[in-house]
Design an enzyme around this catalytic site. Structure first.
Site, PDB file in Angstrom:
ATOM      1  NE  ARG A 176      -3.803   0.201   2.277  1.00  0.00           N
ATOM      2  CZ  ARG A 176      -4.567   0.589   3.288  1.00  0.00           C
ATOM      3  NH1 ARG A 176      -4.571  -0.114   4.424  1.00  0.00           N
ATOM      4  NH2 ARG A 176      -5.301   1.679   3.196  1.00  0.00           N
ATOM      5  CB  CYS A 234      -1.914   3.489   9.649  1.00  0.00           C
ATOM      6  SG  CYS A 234      -3.320   3.954  10.702  1.00  0.00           S
TER       7      CYS A 234
END
Length: 298
Positions: A176, A234
Site C-alpha cells: 500500500r 496509517c
C-alpha cells in the site's frame, strides 16, 4: 513507559482482586463481526468496545475513515465501559493489539495514565489455559473525566512538512505504501517523504510485541535516534497507534496523525508519492509523486 501487560501479570492482578477494567476491542478491517466474536468468548469481566462507533466519529470528507470522536462523546463511552478516574485499564483484541492500540492511545491522550495492552491478546490468554466466558458484560457506569491533548498529534499541514525536520513513518503494508494496491482509500501511494514501516513487523508470529531491544534496532535501522522527532500515520489512524506503542516500548516518543492516509488521499490538492522511495527525501523529485488527477507534482 512500558505500554504492555503480559498474561501472567494480568492474571496475578485479577487473582489479587485489584480493580482492573478490561476492554475487548475485537475489530479488523473487513470483519464487521467483532461483537459476535466477543459474545462467543472473552476474558472474564471484559467489556466490549466498538471501534467503529465508540472510537471513531462517522467518516467525513476531509477527516478520513475513522476521525477521532468529540471529547464529550468519548468520555460518555469511557464511563459506559465502567472507567473511573485513576482506574487501571487493560485493552486487548485477537489481532496482535492492532485494534486495541486505538483505545490505548485515545485513553492516554485523554489523560488516563494507567492504560496497557495485553501482549498477545486473547490468543495469549487462551494459550496459557486461562478461562474465558461468553455473553455480554454491562458494568456500572464510571465517573472518569477525560480531556484531550496528552499525546502529541499532527494534522495534514504538519504531516506535509514533518519530513523536513523529522521522520514520518507509514505503518501500512508495504504494497500500500508503494501504491501497488489500495483497497479502501481514494488514491494509492504514500505521503511524500514518509518512510515505510509496516506495523506487522512490530510483532512476532503469535501477535506479541517484539522484545524492546529488537524493536529499538528495527526503528534505528529506519534512521530513528534519540532526539529525532518521529510521527506516524496509517490508513485511518488505527494501526498507527500500534506503532506509537511499539516506538514507546523502544524508547522513542512519537506523534500520531489521526486523519492518516484516508484523510490525506481524499484531498486532491495534496501530492501522493508512489514506489519504494520516500519521494522528495533522497528520492527522485519527479516521476514517483502524483497529484490526485494523475499529473506529476513536484
Amino acid at each position: 513507559m512500558n505500554p504492555l501487560m503480559d498474561v501472567a501479570g494480568l492474571q496475578a492482578r485479577l487473582a489479587d482482586n485489584r480493580r482492573t477494567v478490561l476492554l475487548d476491542v475485537r475489530w479488523a478491517l473487513g470483519d464487521p463481526h467483532g461483537y459476535r466474536h466477543y459474545l462467543q468468548e472473552h476474558l472474564p469481566g471484559a467489556v466490549f468496545v466498538d471501534l467503529g462507533t465508540e472510537l471513531a466519529a462517522p467518516a467525513a470528507p476531509g477527516r478520513g475513515r475513522h476521525p477521532l470522536p468529540p471529547e464529550g462523546e468519548f468520555q460518555e463511552s469511557a464511563r459506559r465501559w465502567g472507567i473511573n478516574d485513576g482506574d487501571f485499564v487493560v485493552a486487548y483484541d485477537d489481532s496482535g493489539s492492532m485494534a486495541a492500540a486505538r483505545v490505548w492511545w485515545m485513553l492516554r491522550h485523554a489523560g488516563l495514565a494507567e492504560v496497557y495492552l495485553l501482549d498477545g491478546g486473547l490468543a495469549a490468554w487462551r494459550a496459557a489455559g486461562l478461562p474465558v466466558e461468553a455473553g455480554s458484560v454491562v458494568p456500572e457506569a464510571g465517573n472518569v473525566r477525560l480531556t484531550d491533548g496528552r499525546m502529541p498529534v499532527l494534522d495534514a499541514g504538519a504531516a506535509a512538512g514533518w519530513p523536513d525536520s523529522g521522520l514520518l513513518l507509514d505503518a501500512r503494508a508495504g504494497e500500500r505504501y508503494r501504491g501497488e494496491v489500495e483497497p479502501v482509500d481514494p488514491r494509492a501511494g504514500h505521503i511524500p517523504g514518509a518512510i515505510s514501516a509496516p506495523t506487522s513487523e512490530n510483532v512476532d508470529a503469535n501477535g506479541r510485541f517484539l522484545p524492546q531491544e529488537a524493536l529499538r534496532r528495527r526503528f534505528e535501522s529506519l534512521g530513528i535516534r534519540d532526539g529525532v522527532q518521529v510521527a506516524v500515520y496509517c490508513g485511518s489512524g488505527v494501526t498507527a497507534a500500534h506503532e506509537v506503542a511499539a516506538l514507546e516500548l523502544a524508547g522513542f516518543p512519537a506523534a500520531l496523525y489521526p486523519g492518516s492516509f484516508s484523510e490525506w488521499s481524499g484531498n486532491p490538492d495534496l501530492p501522493v508519492a508512489t514506489g519504494p522511495e520516500p519521494g522528495g527525501i533522497g528520492g527522485p523529485s519527479t516521476g514517483n509523486t502524483e497529484s490526485g488527477k494523475g499529473s506529476v507534482a513536484l
